[in-house]
Design a protein around this motif. Structure first.
Motif, PDB file in Angstrom:
ATOM      1  N   ASP A 136       0.811  -1.214   0.000  1.00 54.06           N
ATOM      2  CA  ASP A 136       0.000   0.000   0.000  1.00 54.06           C
ATOM      3  C   ASP A 136       0.849   1.270   0.000  1.00 54.06           C
ATOM      4  OD1 ASP A 136      -2.284  -1.599   0.093  1.00 54.06           O
ATOM      5  OD2 ASP A 136      -2.328  -1.583   2.287  1.00 54.06           O
ATOM      6  N   PHE A 137       2.164   1.104   0.104  1.00 54.93           N
ATOM      7  CA  PHE A 137       3.099   2.232   0.097  1.00 54.93           C
ATOM      8  C   PHE A 137       4.167   1.985  -0.981  1.00 54.93           C
ATOM      9  CE2 PHE A 137       1.376   2.042   4.382  1.00 54.93           C
ATOM     10  CZ  PHE A 137       1.050   3.367   4.636  1.00 54.93           C
ATOM     11  N   PRO A 138       3.775   2.051  -2.258  1.00 57.28           N
ATOM     12  CA  PRO A 138       4.750   1.773  -3.331  1.00 57.28           C
ATOM     13  C   PRO A 138       5.723   2.944  -3.512  1.00 57.28           C
ATOM     14  CG  PRO A 138       2.637   2.394  -4.278  1.00 57.28           C
ATOM     15  CD  PRO A 138       2.439   2.334  -2.787  1.00 57.28           C
ATOM     16  N   LEU A 139       6.640   3.053  -2.587  1.00 58.69           N
ATOM     17  CA  LEU A 139       7.596   4.151  -2.595  1.00 58.69           C
ATOM     18  C   LEU A 139       8.572   3.995  -3.765  1.00 58.69           C
ATOM     19  CD1 LEU A 139       8.376   4.010   1.209  1.00 58.69           C
ATOM     20  CD2 LEU A 139       7.234   5.917   0.070  1.00 58.69           C
ATOM     21  N   PRO A 140       8.860   5.092  -4.457  1.00 61.83           N
ATOM     22  CA  PRO A 140       9.926   5.007  -5.462  1.00 61.83           C
ATOM     23  C   PRO A 140      11.258   4.809  -4.749  1.00 61.83           C
ATOM     24  CG  PRO A 140       9.208   7.279  -5.171  1.00 61.83           C
ATOM     25  CD  PRO A 140       8.290   6.426  -4.346  1.00 61.83           C
ATOM     26  N   LEU A 141      12.278   4.402  -5.483  1.00 61.94           N
ATOM     27  CA  LEU A 141      13.588   4.285  -4.859  1.00 61.94           C
ATOM     28  C   LEU A 141      13.988   5.639  -4.300  1.00 61.94           C
ATOM     29  CD1 LEU A 141      15.528   2.006  -7.351  1.00 61.94           C
ATOM     30  CD2 LEU A 141      14.623   1.403  -5.101  1.00 61.94           C
ATOM     31  N   VAL A 162       2.307  11.720  -2.717  1.00 62.42           N
ATOM     32  CA  VAL A 162       1.341  11.384  -1.666  1.00 62.42           C
ATOM     33  C   VAL A 162       1.789  10.153  -0.891  1.00 62.42           C
ATOM     34  CG1 VAL A 162      -1.033  10.627  -1.236  1.00 62.42           C
ATOM     35  CG2 VAL A 162      -0.597  12.470  -2.867  1.00 62.42           C
ATOM     36  N   THR A 163       2.304   9.157  -1.597  1.00 65.08           N
ATOM     37  CA  THR A 163       2.751   7.929  -0.931  1.00 65.08           C
ATOM     38  C   THR A 163       3.852   8.230   0.075  1.00 65.08           C
ATOM     39  OG1 THR A 163       2.205   6.641  -2.890  1.00 65.08           O
ATOM     40  CG2 THR A 163       3.670   5.613  -1.305  1.00 65.08           C
ATOM     41  N   GLU A 164       4.786   9.095  -0.292  1.00 62.96           N
ATOM     42  CA  GLU A 164       5.872   9.465   0.621  1.00 62.96           C
ATOM     43  C   GLU A 164       5.324  10.141   1.874  1.00 62.96           C
ATOM     44  OE1 GLU A 164       8.028  11.936  -2.113  1.00 62.96           O
ATOM     45  OE2 GLU A 164       9.441  10.346  -2.604  1.00 62.96           O
ATOM     46  N   LYS A 165       4.388  11.055   1.685  1.00 59.07           N
ATOM     47  CA  LYS A 165       3.794  11.776   2.821  1.00 59.07           C
ATOM     48  C   LYS A 165       3.010  10.811   3.717  1.00 59.07           C
ATOM     49  CE  LYS A 165       3.613  16.132   0.330  1.00 59.07           C
ATOM     50  NZ  LYS A 165       2.792  17.117  -0.359  1.00 59.07           N
ATOM     51  N   TRP A 207       3.494   7.601   4.068  1.00 57.58           N
ATOM     52  CA  TRP A 207       4.456   6.750   4.770  1.00 57.58           C
ATOM     53  C   TRP A 207       5.043   7.504   5.962  1.00 57.58           C
ATOM     54  CZ3 TRP A 207       5.467   2.129   5.948  1.00 57.58           C
ATOM     55  CH2 TRP A 207       6.725   1.715   6.378  1.00 57.58           C
ATOM     56  N   HIS A 208       5.447   8.737   5.727  1.00 58.58           N
ATOM     57  CA  HIS A 208       5.991   9.567   6.808  1.00 58.58           C
ATOM     58  C   HIS A 208       4.987   9.689   7.955  1.00 58.58           C
ATOM     59  CE1 HIS A 208       6.602  13.384   8.948  1.00 58.58           C
ATOM     60  NE2 HIS A 208       7.880  13.090   8.837  1.00 58.58           N
ATOM     61  N   ASP A 209       3.740  10.012   7.634  1.00 60.11           N
ATOM     62  CA  ASP A 209       2.730  10.226   8.674  1.00 60.11           C
ATOM     63  C   ASP A 209       2.423   8.949   9.444  1.00 60.11           C
ATOM     64  OD1 ASP A 209       2.680  12.842   7.829  1.00 60.11           O
ATOM     65  OD2 ASP A 209       0.774  12.665   6.753  1.00 60.11           O
ATOM     66  N   THR A 210       2.385   7.818   8.748  1.00 59.02           N
ATOM     67  CA  THR A 210       2.115   6.532   9.404  1.00 59.02           C
ATOM     68  C   THR A 210       3.214   6.197  10.409  1.00 59.02           C
ATOM     69  OG1 THR A 210       0.914   5.696   7.489  1.00 59.02           O
ATOM     70  CG2 THR A 210       1.790   4.044   9.007  1.00 59.02           C
ATOM     71  N   ILE A 211       4.459   6.399  10.024  1.00 55.91           N
ATOM     72  CA  ILE A 211       5.591   6.047  10.882  1.00 55.91           C
ATOM     73  C   ILE A 211       5.816   7.091  11.966  1.00 55.91           C
ATOM     74  CG2 ILE A 211       8.086   5.623  10.901  1.00 55.91           C
ATOM     75  CD1 ILE A 211       6.200   3.384   9.654  1.00 55.91           C
ATOM     76  N   ASN A 212       5.647   8.352  11.630  1.00 53.87           N
ATOM     77  CA  ASN A 212       5.930   9.443  12.562  1.00 53.87           C
ATOM     78  C   ASN A 212       5.052   9.404  13.804  1.00 53.87           C
ATOM     79  OD1 ASN A 212       7.453  11.848  13.175  1.00 53.87           O
ATOM     80  ND2 ASN A 212       5.580  13.004  12.727  1.00 53.87           N
ATOM     81  N   THR A 213       3.806   8.984  13.664  1.00 51.00           N
ATOM     82  CA  THR A 213       2.861   9.012  14.788  1.00 51.00           C
ATOM     83  C   THR A 213       2.911   7.752  15.651  1.00 51.00           C
ATOM     84  OG1 THR A 213       1.116   8.163  13.333  1.00 51.00           O
ATOM     85  CG2 THR A 213       1.271  10.567  13.592  1.00 51.00           C
ATOM     86  N   ALA A 214       3.778   6.812  15.319  1.00 49.80           N
ATOM     87  CA  ALA A 214       3.848   5.541  16.053  1.00 49.80           C
ATOM     88  C   ALA A 214       4.689   5.650  17.322  1.00 49.80           C
ATOM     89  CB  ALA A 214       4.409   4.450  15.153  1.00 49.80           C
ATOM     90  N   ASP A 215       4.394   4.762  18.259  1.00 55.66           N
ATOM     91  CA  ASP A 215       5.188   4.625  19.488  1.00 55.66           C
ATOM     92  C   ASP A 215       6.137   3.436  19.412  1.00 55.66           C
ATOM     93  OD1 ASP A 215       3.961   6.795  21.027  1.00 55.66           O
ATOM     94  OD2 ASP A 215       2.169   5.529  21.006  1.00 55.66           O
ATOM     95  N   GLY A 216       5.983   2.603  18.407  1.00 54.38           N
ATOM     96  CA  GLY A 216       6.836   1.431  18.244  1.00 54.38           C
ATOM     97  C   GLY A 216       6.424   0.665  17.002  1.00 54.38           C
ATOM     98  N   TYR A 217       7.235  -0.331  16.670  1.00 62.47           N
ATOM     99  CA  TYR A 217       7.042  -1.041  15.402  1.00 62.47           C
ATOM    100  C   TYR A 217       7.275  -2.536  15.559  1.00 62.47           C
ATOM    101  CZ  TYR A 217       8.115   3.761  14.282  1.00 62.47           C
ATOM    102  OH  TYR A 217       8.134   5.132  14.278  1.00 62.47           O
ATOM    103  N   ILE A 218       6.584  -3.283  14.712  1.00 59.02           N
ATOM    104  CA  ILE A 218       6.859  -4.708  14.537  1.00 59.02           C
ATOM    105  C   ILE A 218       7.105  -4.917  13.054  1.00 59.02           C
ATOM    106  CG2 ILE A 218       5.985  -7.066  14.716  1.00 59.02           C
ATOM    107  CD1 ILE A 218       4.141  -6.084  16.996  1.00 59.02           C
ATOM    108  N   LEU A 219       8.291  -5.396  12.689  1.00 61.84           N
ATOM    109  CA  LEU A 219       8.606  -5.678  11.298  1.00 61.84           C
ATOM    110  C   LEU A 219       8.366  -7.159  11.028  1.00 61.84           C
ATOM    111  CD1 LEU A 219      11.935  -3.686  10.782  1.00 61.84           C
ATOM    112  CD2 LEU A 219       9.587  -2.923  10.451  1.00 61.84           C
TER     113      LEU A 219
END
Length: 194
Positions: free
Chosen positions: A46-51, A68-71, A73-85
């Motif tokens: 859902d986030f087909p970021l260019p290289l 839009v995809t870059e923005k 992605w930034h907003d999704t990650i920026n507002t998080a308190d932690g991550y699971i990859l």
């Protein structure tokens, strides 16, 4: 949800017929059962970021993304308190699109915990996690010790989507316990240093 920790579960594989989709949905379901977590599932499809094409990360680059995809992605990650990859292992490493997605940002990753869920054949994707730990440290994330490694992915889940090996569920309990502790501690520290 007010007061809960926003944990973003990132599904790394974008291949067709990927096993990771079932793994990520299983992790998301478990995350929704954790009292202190408000989970978000972020599928890299859902986030087909260019290289990544920008110069070395200047201070304000994340505010100047043009797509839009870059923005998003930034907003999704920026507002998080932690991550699971959630990642497979391809040729003893993790997917290139995951590296690109990680490299797209810097500050949004900083001072937040990250946990790893890997899957594959006999090695259960552990080589990809070893490499990701180094990248996480470079991005000033705090990689937690507890991880979930799923071997023989083709036979790892039953028809209802539950793991066939009870040890996987025990690993998951440890992962969430450690992730919540670190997410709370680092969130408190970030708030004190604003």
């Amino acid at each position: 949800m007010e007061g809960k920790l926003k944990i973003v579960i990132i599904l790394a594989s974008i291949r067709e017929k990927r096993a990771g989709e079932g793994v990520a949905k299983w992790m998301y379901k478990i995350a929704t059962q954790q009292q202190e977590i408000d989970p978000v599932l972020a599928d890299l499809k859902d986030f087909p970021l260019p290289l990544y094409r920008y110069p070395a990360m200047p201070k304000e680059i994340e505010d100047s993304y043009s797509e839009v995809t870059e923005k998003n992605w930034h907003d999704t990650i920026n507002t998080a308190d932690g991550y699971i990859l959630v990642t497979p292992e391809y040729n003893w490493g993790y997917p290139g699109n995951l590296k690109n997605a990680l490299d797209y940002l810097y500050k949004p990753w900083n001072k937040k915990p990250v946990a790893f869920v890997s899957y594959g054949g006999l090695a259960a994707g552990t080589k990809s996690v070893q490499q990701l730990r180094q990248v996480a440290i470079a991005l000033q994330m705090a990689p937690i010790r507890g991880e979930v490694n799923i071997p023989n992915i083709a036979k790892a889940f039953d028809e209802s989507g539950q793991p066939t090996n009870p040890g996987i569920s025990k690993q998951t309990d440890v992962l969430f316990s450690q992730l919540v502790w670190w997410a709370k501690a680092l969130k408190s520290a970030r708030e004190q240093t604003k």
